[in-house]
Design a protein around this motif. Structure first.
Motif, PDB file in Angstrom:
ATOM      1  N   PRO A   6       0.815  -1.219   0.000  1.00 43.21           N
ATOM      2  CA  PRO A   6       0.000   0.000   0.000  1.00 43.21           C
ATOM      3  C   PRO A   6       0.845   1.262   0.000  1.00 43.21           C
ATOM      4  O   PRO A   6       0.594   2.184  -0.759  1.00 43.21           O
ATOM      5  CB  PRO A   6      -0.836  -0.130   1.269  1.00 43.21           C
ATOM      6  N   GLY A   7       1.845   1.345   0.852  1.00 43.19           N
ATOM      7  CA  GLY A   7       2.837   2.402   0.742  1.00 43.19           C
ATOM      8  C   GLY A   7       2.439   3.749   1.277  1.00 43.19           C
ATOM      9  O   GLY A   7       3.283   4.553   1.606  1.00 43.19           O
ATOM     10  N   GLY A   8       1.187   4.089   1.345  1.00 39.65           N
ATOM     11  CA  GLY A   8       0.794   5.426   1.774  1.00 39.65           C
ATOM     12  C   GLY A   8       0.591   5.486   3.272  1.00 39.65           C
ATOM     13  O   GLY A   8       0.224   4.514   3.926  1.00 39.65           O
ATOM     14  N   PRO A   9       0.825   6.633   3.889  1.00 39.72           N
ATOM     15  CA  PRO A   9       0.562   6.752   5.323  1.00 39.72           C
ATOM     16  C   PRO A   9      -0.912   6.558   5.607  1.00 39.72           C
ATOM     17  O   PRO A   9      -1.772   7.127   4.955  1.00 39.72           O
ATOM     18  CB  PRO A   9       0.995   8.197   5.633  1.00 39.72           C
ATOM     19  N   GLY A  10      -1.181   5.734   6.564  1.00 39.05           N
ATOM     20  CA  GLY A  10      -2.576   5.495   6.924  1.00 39.05           C
ATOM     21  C   GLY A  10      -3.265   4.483   6.058  1.00 39.05           C
ATOM     22  O   GLY A  10      -4.440   4.250   6.211  1.00 39.05           O
ATOM     23  N   GLY A  11      -2.548   3.871   5.086  1.00 38.70           N
ATOM     24  CA  GLY A  11      -3.183   2.907   4.198  1.00 38.70           C
ATOM     25  C   GLY A  11      -3.322   1.565   4.882  1.00 38.70           C
ATOM     26  O   GLY A  11      -2.358   0.987   5.350  1.00 38.70           O
ATOM     27  N   VAL A  14      -4.972   6.163  -3.645  1.00 38.12           N
ATOM     28  CA  VAL A  14      -5.193   4.889  -4.335  1.00 38.12           C
ATOM     29  C   VAL A  14      -5.539   3.801  -3.321  1.00 38.12           C
ATOM     30  O   VAL A  14      -6.418   2.960  -3.557  1.00 38.12           O
ATOM     31  CB  VAL A  14      -3.953   4.502  -5.171  1.00 38.12           C
ATOM     32  N   THR A  15      -4.856   3.792  -2.181  1.00 38.98           N
ATOM     33  CA  THR A  15      -5.182   2.817  -1.127  1.00 38.98           C
ATOM     34  C   THR A  15      -6.634   2.957  -0.678  1.00 38.98           C
ATOM     35  O   THR A  15      -7.331   1.959  -0.454  1.00 38.98           O
ATOM     36  CB  THR A  15      -4.243   3.012   0.075  1.00 38.98           C
ATOM     37  N   ARG A  16      -7.082   4.199  -0.558  1.00 37.79           N
ATOM     38  CA  ARG A  16      -8.424   4.445  -0.024  1.00 37.79           C
ATOM     39  C   ARG A  16      -9.524   4.257  -1.065  1.00 37.79           C
ATOM     40  O   ARG A  16     -10.576   3.707  -0.778  1.00 37.79           O
ATOM     41  CB  ARG A  16      -8.470   5.887   0.528  1.00 37.79           C
ATOM     42  N   TYR A  17      -9.278   4.714  -2.305  1.00 40.01           N
ATOM     43  CA  TYR A  17     -10.356   4.762  -3.289  1.00 40.01           C
ATOM     44  C   TYR A  17     -10.083   3.985  -4.581  1.00 40.01           C
ATOM     45  O   TYR A  17     -10.909   4.013  -5.482  1.00 40.01           O
ATOM     46  CB  TYR A  17     -10.643   6.224  -3.676  1.00 40.01           C
TER      47      TYR A  17
END
Length: 468
Positions: free
Chosen positions: A76-81, A133-136
Motif C-alpha cells: 500500500p505504501g501510503g501513510p494510513g493505508g 489509491v489505497t483508499r479509493y
C-alpha cells in the motif's frame, strides 16, 4: 526478486517495448550501478537512462517500465493505508457517492491536495497519490474478484475541480483574465496532469504486484512512435506522426532528386571533347558532356483510403501533404472503388486537418459498392489522368495494402503506367507475412513495381535509405 533479476527483466521489457538496448549497453548500466548510491532511486533512474535511452521518443516507455521494475514502495505504501480502508469502497455506487459527499477524510485529502498543488511539491503529491489509491482505488473487476483502477480515485478527489480555488489563491489581488492568469492556469494544469499520472503509476505498480510485472508491462507500454503500426494509430498519435513525417518527406524528395541527377548525363559537348582529345593524339578517349538541364521534380501519389486501411490512410494523406511542400509539382489521387484527383485539397497554406475533412466530404472515391477495387482505380487513372500526369521525369508512389476483394487487378494497365515513369514504388502497410493471403495481390503487383513493407516510421525511414 534480486537486483540482478530485476535488471535482466527490465532490459528485456525495454526491448519488448521497442526500445533498442544492446548487450553492451546493458553491461554499461551494470557498471554505472557500481558508482551510484543504489538506495537513491532517482540516481538509479538517471544511470539507466544515461546508458540505455538514446532517443527522447523512448523516454516515456522507459519511465513507465522503470516505475514497474523499480517501484518507490512495495505494498500500500501510503501513510494510513490499511486493508480496511482499501475495502471501504466496496459498497454500491450510490452509497459510495452519498458517503463521500460528507466524508471528512476526503475533504481533508482535497484540502491537502490543493496545498501541494499550490506548492508544486512532487514528493508530497506522490505520497498523497499512494494514500488516495489505497483508499479509493479498489473496485470489482469481475464476479468474485477485485483490482485497482484510477477512475475511482480521480472521481473521488476530482483534482480538476480545484482549479477555481487554486486560481483565487494564486491571483489574490491581481487582475483576472490577463497574462498572469494564463500562466498560472497553465502551471496548475500541468501539475494536475502530473498528479493524475502519479495516480496511474501507483495503480500500475499495485496491479503488477498482484498480476506480475511482465503482464502489466505488455498491456500498458505502447511502442515508440517510430515503431507504432500505421494501421493502429489513434487520433491522438496524428500530431506526433505529422511532426515525424515532415523531415522524412524532405529526405525522400532529396533522395529522388539525387537519383534523377545521378541517372542522367547532359548532351555531348563536342568542342570540349575534341579539345581534351589533343592530349591523347586526337583520339577522344574521354567524352565531355554538358551539365544536365535542371528540371522540376515531379511526383504522382496514388493512395488507397478505404476502411481496411483507414489508419494508414491518415498517414498517407499526411505524407502526401508533406511531399506537396517538398516537390515543385505533385499530383495526388485517392481511391476506394473509383479514383479521384485530390491535389486540390492540398494547396499551399492549407491546414492538413481541414484538407482531410474536405477530402472525405467532397472527393469522388466511391462509385457503387464502396469496396476496394484496385483494378478499376488503375483503369480510371490510366484513362483520365495518365496522359498529362506521367512523364519520363515522374516518380510514382502507390500506397495501399493491394487487397482488391478478388476483383480485377488491371496488371497490364499498371505495367503500361510504370513504363512511362522514371521511378515507381509501392508502400504496403501490411506485414510481409500477410502478403498473398486471401484477396491480397501483393506479389502480382510486386512483380510490376518494387513493393516495400511500410508499417511504421522506422520502415519508412529504411525505405528512403534503400532508394538513395
Amino acid at each position: 526478486m534480486s537486483l540482478l533479476d530485476r535488471h535482466a527483466g527490465f532490459v528485456a521489457a525495454l526491448r519488448g517495448a521497442g526500445v533498442p538496448v544492446s548487450p553492451v549497453e546493458g553491461l554499461d548500466a551494470v557498471r554505472a550501478m557500481a558508482v551510484i548510491d543504489l538506495a537513491d532511486r532517482e540516481s538509479l533512474r538517471a544511470a539507466y537512462a544515461g546508458t540505455l535511452v538514446k532517443s527522447p521518443a523512448h523516454r516515456p516507455a522507459f519511465d513507465t517500465l522503470f516505475d514497474l521494475w523499480f517501484p518507490p514502495v512495495i505494498g500500500p505504501g501510503g501513510p494510513g493505508g490499511t486493508g480496511a480502508e482499501a475495502a471501504a469502497p466496496d459498497a454500491g455506487p450510490g452509497v459510495q457517492t452519498a458517503a463521500r459527499r460528507f466524508d471528512p477524510e476526503l475533504t481533508a485529502l482535497r484540502d491537502r491536495l490543493a496545498e501541494l498543488l499550490l506548492a508544486g511539491d512532487d514528493v508530497g503529491l506522490r505520497g498523497l497519490a499512494r494514500t488516495a489509491v489505497t483508499r479509493y482505488g479498489r473496485a470489482p473487476a469481475a464476479p468474485g474478484r477485485q483490482s485497482w483502477f484510477s477512475y475511482g480515485v480521480l472521481r473521488a478527489l476530482s483534482p480538476e475541480t480545484l482549479m477555481a480555488r487554486l486560481l483565487r489563491e494564486v491571483l489574490a489581488g491581481q487582475e483576472r483574465g490577463g497574462m498572469a492568469e494564463r500562466v498560472a492556469r497553465q502551471t496548475l494544469t500541468d501539475r494536475i496532469a502530473g498528479f493524475e499520472e502519479m495516480i496511474a503509476a501507483d495503480v500500475r505498480r499495485r496491479i503488477a504486484e498482484e498480476s506480475g510485472i511482465e503482464r502489466i508491462a505488455r498491456a500498458t507500454v505502447r511502442p515508440p512512435l517510430e515503431q507504432l503500426d500505421f494501421l493502429r494509430v489513434t487520433r491522438a498519435d496524428l500530431a506526433a506522426l505529422r511532426r515525424a513525417v515532415y523531415p522524412l518527406a524532405r529526405r525522400l524528395a532529396t533522395r529522388l532528386a539525387a537519383r534523377q541527377r545521378h541517372g542522367r548525363r547532359g548532351r555531348l559537348d563536342f568542342r570540349r571533347t575534341m579539345r581534351s582529345s589533343l592530349s591523347t593524339g586526337g583520339v577522344p578517349v574521354v567524352t565531355r558532356h554538358r551539365p544536365p538541364r535542371p528540371h522540376r521534380l515531379e511526383l504522382v501519389v496514388i493512395c488507397d483510403i478505404s476502411d481496411s486501411v483507414a489508419s494508414f490512410a491518415h498517414f498517407t494523406l499526411l505524407l502526401t501533404f508533406a511531399l506537396r511542400e517538398q516537390f515543385t509539382k505533385v499530383r495526388a489521387f485517392a481511391f476506394i472503388d473509383t479514383l479521384d484527383e485530390i491535389t486540390r485539397f492540398f494547396t499551399p497554406g492549407t491546414d492538413v486537418v481541414d484538407a482531410m475533412t474536405r477530402l472525405t466530404r467532397e472527393a469522388n472515391v466511391t462509385r457503387l459498392s464502396g469496396r476496394t477495387n484496385y483494378g478499376r482505380a488503375i483503369d480510371v487513372f490510366a484513362e483520365r489522368y495518365a496522359a498529362d500526369a506521367l512523364t519520363p521525369k515522374t516518380s510514382l508512389l502507390v500506397l495501399g495494402d493491394a487487397r482488391s476483394n478478388y476483383g480485377p487487378l488491371a496488371t497490364r494497365t499498371l505495367t503500361g503506367i510504370v513504363d512511362k515513369v522514371r521511378h515507381a514504388y509501392w508502400l504496403n502497410p501490411e506485414p510481409r507475412g500477410d502478403w498473398d493471403s486471401a484477396d491480397s495481390a501483393a506479389s502480382t503487383y510486386g512483380a510490376i513495381m518494387p513493393m516495400y513493407e511500410c508499417r511504421n516510421v522506422a520502415q519508412l525511414t529504411e525505405f528512403i535509405q534503400t532508394i538513395g
